[in-house]
Design a protein around this motif. Structure first.
Motif, PDB file in Angstrom:
ATOM      1  N   HIS A 116       0.869  -1.186   0.000  1.00  0.00           N
ATOM      2  CA  HIS A 116       0.000   0.000   0.000  1.00  0.00           C
ATOM      3  C   HIS A 116       0.903   1.232   0.000  1.00  0.00           C
ATOM      4  CE1 HIS A 116      -2.362  -3.265   1.867  1.00  0.00           C
ATOM      5  NE2 HIS A 116      -3.388  -2.713   1.238  1.00  0.00           N
ATOM      6  N   LEU A 117       1.240   1.689  -1.187  1.00  0.00           N
ATOM      7  CA  LEU A 117       2.254   2.728  -1.325  1.00  0.00           C
ATOM      8  C   LEU A 117       1.797   4.097  -0.829  1.00  0.00           C
ATOM      9  CD1 LEU A 117       3.757   1.799  -4.810  1.00  0.00           C
ATOM     10  CD2 LEU A 117       4.516   1.118  -2.523  1.00  0.00           C
ATOM     11  N   LYS A 118       0.500   4.280  -0.610  1.00  0.00           N
ATOM     12  CA  LYS A 118       0.010   5.545  -0.076  1.00  0.00           C
ATOM     13  C   LYS A 118      -0.236   5.473   1.427  1.00  0.00           C
ATOM     14  CE  LYS A 118      -0.700   8.904  -1.549  1.00  0.00           C
ATOM     15  NZ  LYS A 118       0.234  10.077  -1.546  1.00  0.00           N
ATOM     16  N   ALA A 119       0.208   4.385   2.044  1.00  0.00           N
ATOM     17  CA  ALA A 119       0.059   4.267   3.495  1.00  0.00           C
ATOM     18  C   ALA A 119       1.161   5.066   4.175  1.00  0.00           C
ATOM     19  CB  ALA A 119       0.128   2.803   3.929  1.00  0.00           C
ATOM     20  N   GLY A 120       0.775   6.120   4.888  1.00  0.00           N
ATOM     21  CA  GLY A 120       1.748   6.916   5.610  1.00  0.00           C
ATOM     22  C   GLY A 120       2.064   6.335   6.970  1.00  0.00           C
ATOM     23  N   ALA A 121       1.063   5.739   7.605  1.00  0.00           N
ATOM     24  CA  ALA A 121       1.233   5.133   8.926  1.00  0.00           C
ATOM     25  C   ALA A 121       0.452   3.834   8.968  1.00  0.00           C
ATOM     26  CB  ALA A 121       0.751   6.076  10.022  1.00  0.00           C
ATOM     27  N   ILE A 122       1.070   2.817   9.556  1.00  0.00           N
ATOM     28  CA  ILE A 122       0.423   1.511   9.680  1.00  0.00           C
ATOM     29  C   ILE A 122       0.598   1.026  11.116  1.00  0.00           C
ATOM     30  CG2 ILE A 122       0.294  -0.863   8.828  1.00  0.00           C
ATOM     31  CD1 ILE A 122       1.654   0.061   6.282  1.00  0.00           C
ATOM     32  N   GLY A 123      -0.511   0.669  11.731  1.00  0.00           N
ATOM     33  CA  GLY A 123      -0.469   0.162  13.094  1.00  0.00           C
ATOM     34  C   GLY A 123      -0.731  -1.327  13.119  1.00  0.00           C
ATOM     35  N   PRO A 124      -0.092  -2.056  14.035  1.00  0.00           N
ATOM     36  CA  PRO A 124      -0.372  -3.472  14.211  1.00  0.00           C
ATOM     37  C   PRO A 124      -1.592  -3.674  15.110  1.00  0.00           C
ATOM     38  CG  PRO A 124       1.275  -2.808  15.779  1.00  0.00           C
ATOM     39  CD  PRO A 124       0.939  -1.570  14.974  1.00  0.00           C
ATOM     40  N   ALA A 125      -1.986  -4.911  15.277  1.00  0.00           N
ATOM     41  CA  ALA A 125      -2.976  -5.241  16.294  1.00  0.00           C
ATOM     42  C   ALA A 125      -2.289  -5.116  17.649  1.00  0.00           C
ATOM     43  CB  ALA A 125      -3.493  -6.664  16.089  1.00  0.00           C
ATOM     44  N   ILE A 126      -2.800  -4.239  18.496  1.00  0.00           N
ATOM     45  CA  ILE A 126      -2.230  -4.035  19.827  1.00  0.00           C
ATOM     46  C   ILE A 126      -2.988  -4.929  20.805  1.00  0.00           C
ATOM     47  CG2 ILE A 126      -1.740  -2.383  21.652  1.00  0.00           C
ATOM     48  CD1 ILE A 126      -0.153  -1.789  19.185  1.00  0.00           C
ATOM     49  N   LEU A 127      -2.246  -5.770  21.506  1.00  0.00           N
ATOM     50  CA  LEU A 127      -2.846  -6.750  22.400  1.00  0.00           C
ATOM     51  C   LEU A 127      -2.505  -6.455  23.853  1.00  0.00           C
ATOM     52  CD1 LEU A 127      -1.904  -9.990  20.409  1.00  0.00           C
ATOM     53  CD2 LEU A 127      -3.937  -8.542  20.130  1.00  0.00           C
ATOM     54  N   ASN A 128      -3.438  -6.750  24.731  1.00  0.00           N
ATOM     55  CA  ASN A 128      -3.155  -6.757  26.155  1.00  0.00           C
ATOM     56  C   ASN A 128      -2.293  -7.978  26.487  1.00  0.00           C
ATOM     57  OD1 ASN A 128      -4.825  -4.455  26.953  1.00  0.00           O
ATOM     58  ND2 ASN A 128      -6.573  -5.758  26.425  1.00  0.00           N
ATOM     59  N   PRO A 129      -1.659  -7.997  27.652  1.00  0.00           N
ATOM     60  CA  PRO A 129      -0.847  -9.168  28.009  1.00  0.00           C
ATOM     61  C   PRO A 129      -1.611 -10.491  28.002  1.00  0.00           C
ATOM     62  CG  PRO A 129      -0.277  -7.328  29.423  1.00  0.00           C
ATOM     63  CD  PRO A 129      -1.470  -6.890  28.607  1.00  0.00           C
ATOM     64  N   ASP A 130      -2.943 -10.445  28.167  1.00  0.00           N
ATOM     65  CA  ASP A 130      -3.727 -11.687  28.130  1.00  0.00           C
ATOM     66  C   ASP A 130      -4.103 -12.098  26.704  1.00  0.00           C
ATOM     67  OD1 ASP A 130      -5.738  -9.922  27.397  1.00  0.00           O
ATOM     68  OD2 ASP A 130      -7.005 -10.296  29.148  1.00  0.00           O
ATOM     69  N   GLY A 131      -3.659 -11.334  25.704  1.00  0.00           N
ATOM     70  CA  GLY A 131      -3.925 -11.678  24.314  1.00  0.00           C
ATOM     71  C   GLY A 131      -5.148 -11.035  23.716  1.00  0.00           C
ATOM     72  N   SER A 132      -5.936 -10.324  24.508  1.00  0.00           N
ATOM     73  CA  SER A 132      -7.124  -9.644  23.978  1.00  0.00           C
ATOM     74  C   SER A 132      -6.725  -8.347  23.289  1.00  0.00           C
ATOM     75  CB  SER A 132      -8.115  -9.348  25.114  1.00  0.00           C
ATOM     76  OG  SER A 132      -7.529  -8.490  26.070  1.00  0.00           O
ATOM     77  N   ALA A 133      -7.562  -7.906  22.362  1.00  0.00           N
ATOM     78  CA  ALA A 133      -7.291  -6.652  21.661  1.00  0.00           C
ATOM     79  C   ALA A 133      -7.437  -5.490  22.623  1.00  0.00           C
ATOM     80  CB  ALA A 133      -8.250  -6.493  20.484  1.00  0.00           C
ATOM     81  N   GLN A 134      -6.508  -4.540  22.535  1.00  0.00           N
ATOM     82  CA  GLN A 134      -6.485  -3.426  23.487  1.00  0.00           C
ATOM     83  C   GLN A 134      -7.408  -2.302  23.050  1.00  0.00           C
ATOM     84  OE1 GLN A 134      -2.782  -0.844  24.744  1.00  0.00           O
ATOM     85  NE2 GLN A 134      -2.835  -2.780  25.870  1.00  0.00           N
ATOM     86  N   ALA A 135      -8.176  -1.784  23.993  1.00  0.00           N
ATOM     87  CA  ALA A 135      -9.052  -0.655  23.716  1.00  0.00           C
ATOM     88  C   ALA A 135      -8.231   0.584  23.382  1.00  0.00           C
ATOM     89  CB  ALA A 135      -9.950  -0.377  24.921  1.00  0.00           C
ATOM     90  N   ASN A 136      -8.826   1.482  22.604  1.00  0.00           N
ATOM     91  CA  ASN A 136      -8.207   2.768  22.272  1.00  0.00           C
ATOM     92  C   ASN A 136      -6.870   2.620  21.546  1.00  0.00           C
ATOM     93  OD1 ASN A 136     -10.334   4.123  23.679  1.00  0.00           O
ATOM     94  ND2 ASN A 136      -9.252   3.716  25.600  1.00  0.00           N
ATOM     95  N   SER A 137      -6.740   1.590  20.735  1.00  0.00           N
ATOM     96  CA  SER A 137      -5.505   1.398  19.978  1.00  0.00           C
ATOM     97  C   SER A 137      -5.675   1.767  18.501  1.00  0.00           C
ATOM     98  CB  SER A 137      -5.025  -0.050  20.097  1.00  0.00           C
ATOM     99  OG  SER A 137      -6.023  -0.973  19.694  1.00  0.00           O
ATOM    100  N   PHE A 138      -6.891   2.014  18.073  1.00  0.00           N
ATOM    101  CA  PHE A 138      -7.194   2.507  16.732  1.00  0.00           C
ATOM    102  C   PHE A 138      -8.638   2.999  16.757  1.00  0.00           C
ATOM    103  CE2 PHE A 138      -8.638  -1.859  16.735  1.00  0.00           C
ATOM    104  CZ  PHE A 138      -9.821  -1.836  16.026  1.00  0.00           C
ATOM    105  N   GLY A 139      -9.024   3.734  15.739  1.00  0.00           N
ATOM    106  CA  GLY A 139     -10.411   4.165  15.734  1.00  0.00           C
ATOM    107  C   GLY A 139     -10.687   5.300  14.779  1.00  0.00           C
ATOM    108  N   ARG A 140     -11.811   5.958  15.030  1.00  0.00           N
ATOM    109  CA  ARG A 140     -12.231   7.101  14.234  1.00  0.00           C
ATOM    110  C   ARG A 140     -11.793   8.383  14.922  1.00  0.00           C
ATOM    111  NH1 ARG A 140     -18.515   6.669  13.348  1.00  0.00           N
ATOM    112  NH2 ARG A 140     -18.047   8.432  11.955  1.00  0.00           N
ATOM    113  N   PHE A 141     -11.625   9.442  14.142  1.00  0.00           N
ATOM    114  CA  PHE A 141     -11.262  10.722  14.738  1.00  0.00           C
ATOM    115  C   PHE A 141     -12.366  11.176  15.692  1.00  0.00           C
ATOM    116  CE2 PHE A 141      -8.800  11.454  10.640  1.00  0.00           C
ATOM    117  CZ  PHE A 141      -7.586  11.130  11.221  1.00  0.00           C
TER     118      PHE A 141
END
Length: 281
Positions: A116-141
């Motif tokens: 994706h050559l127009k991707a300026g920033a790319i975030g991974p899946a951010i996980l809590n230590p228990d393996g669950s997806a972390q809140a407030n790690s991506f979203g809408r403005f």
């Protein structure tokens, strides 16, 4: 200070990692080791923002080849910017000192950037230590409408037993408005176009504002679920009272920058109500 490693080479590395450290304790070691394993030790830069807990000194004595640079503690944005300025690779990974790259995470982020050559920033899946997806790690403005909708969503999550507000991760690479600076791969050409992080943000919302600016400059912001990072939320050394004040200041600054007067007023009223009823400030 610096620990080993050549700082100059004929060809820039593919990617370099910037870790801002301020009293991160034992967690810093995991961040540095995971970055060194996936990017190469010589391509890891630890910006020591006036740590006083001995964590940086300990890692500097053990992490051969990693660069350790002392910088004034003028905020997360400023320290990351000093790291970006020290690097020269076409991609820079910003990584929190309390975050650990899971196996293959950096390669998955780079593969997504190359696809994706127009991707300026790319975030991974951010996980809590228990393996669950972390809140407030991506979203809408944040806007008044999205904030009110999020409040209702959080209420529904609480009623359904999801008290940590763990979001549902997408199955494939997905455009989003913003991704967290806890782990963010950034394209240097996007930085040169949109500018570095806004150093008026000491802590919090600098990542959201940066993504907003990139989007305004026609760069995409993506979430790449194939890359995974474990984040020990709140383990990066900021005192709770100072962090709360910094969060409010940064949120209000973000609102001022983007003309979100209704959202700012809504938040101010909410803060006043919480203070009256003894809630957190």
């Amino acid at each position: 200070m610096s620990a080993g490693g050549e700082t100059a080479a004929a060809t820039p590395p593919r990617v370099e990692v910037v870790i801002v450290a301020h009293n991160a304790g034992e967690l810093l070691g995991d961040a540095v080791r995971s970055a060194a394993e996936q990017a190469g030790a010589a391509n890891v830069w630890v910006m020591d923002a006036e740590s006083s807990d001995g964590s940086v000194q300990r890692e500097a004595s053990q992490a051969q080849g990693v660069h350790f640079v002392a910088v004034p503690n003028r905020g997360f944005s400023a320290s990351n910017n000093r790291g970006i300025e020290a690097t020269r690779s076409p991609f820079v990974l910003l990584l929190n000192p309390d975050a650990r790259l899971e196996p293959g995470a950096l390669e998955a982020l780079l593969a997504s950037a190359e696809a994706h050559l127009k991707a300026g920033a790319i975030g991974p899946a951010i996980l809590n230590p228990d393996g669950s997806a972390q809140a407030n790690s991506f979203g809408r403005f944040p806007t008044l409408a999205t904030t009110i909708a999020l409040r209702f969503q959080r209420l529904a999550e609480n009623l359904s037993g999801n008290s940590t507000h763990s979001p549902r991760l997408p199955a494939a690479t997905t455009p989003v408005d913003w991704v967290t600076g806890a782990a963010m791969l950034v394209r240097r050409s996007a930085i040169e176009d949109a500018g570095k992080m806004d150093e008026r943000f000491f802590l919090y919302y600098e990542d959201t504002e940066w993504c907003h600016r990139m989007r305004d400059h026609a760069w995409e912001v993506l979430l790449e679920p194939a890359a995974r990072v474990t984040h020990h939320l709140g383990g990066s050394g900021a005192p709770q009272g100072r962090a709360a004040a910094a969060y409010r200041d940064s949120f209000y600054r973000y609102c001022d920058l983007y003309g979100l007067w209704g959202l700012k007023a809504f938040a101010s009223v909410g803060l006043s109500v919480r203070k009256v009823f003894g809630g957190a400030g």
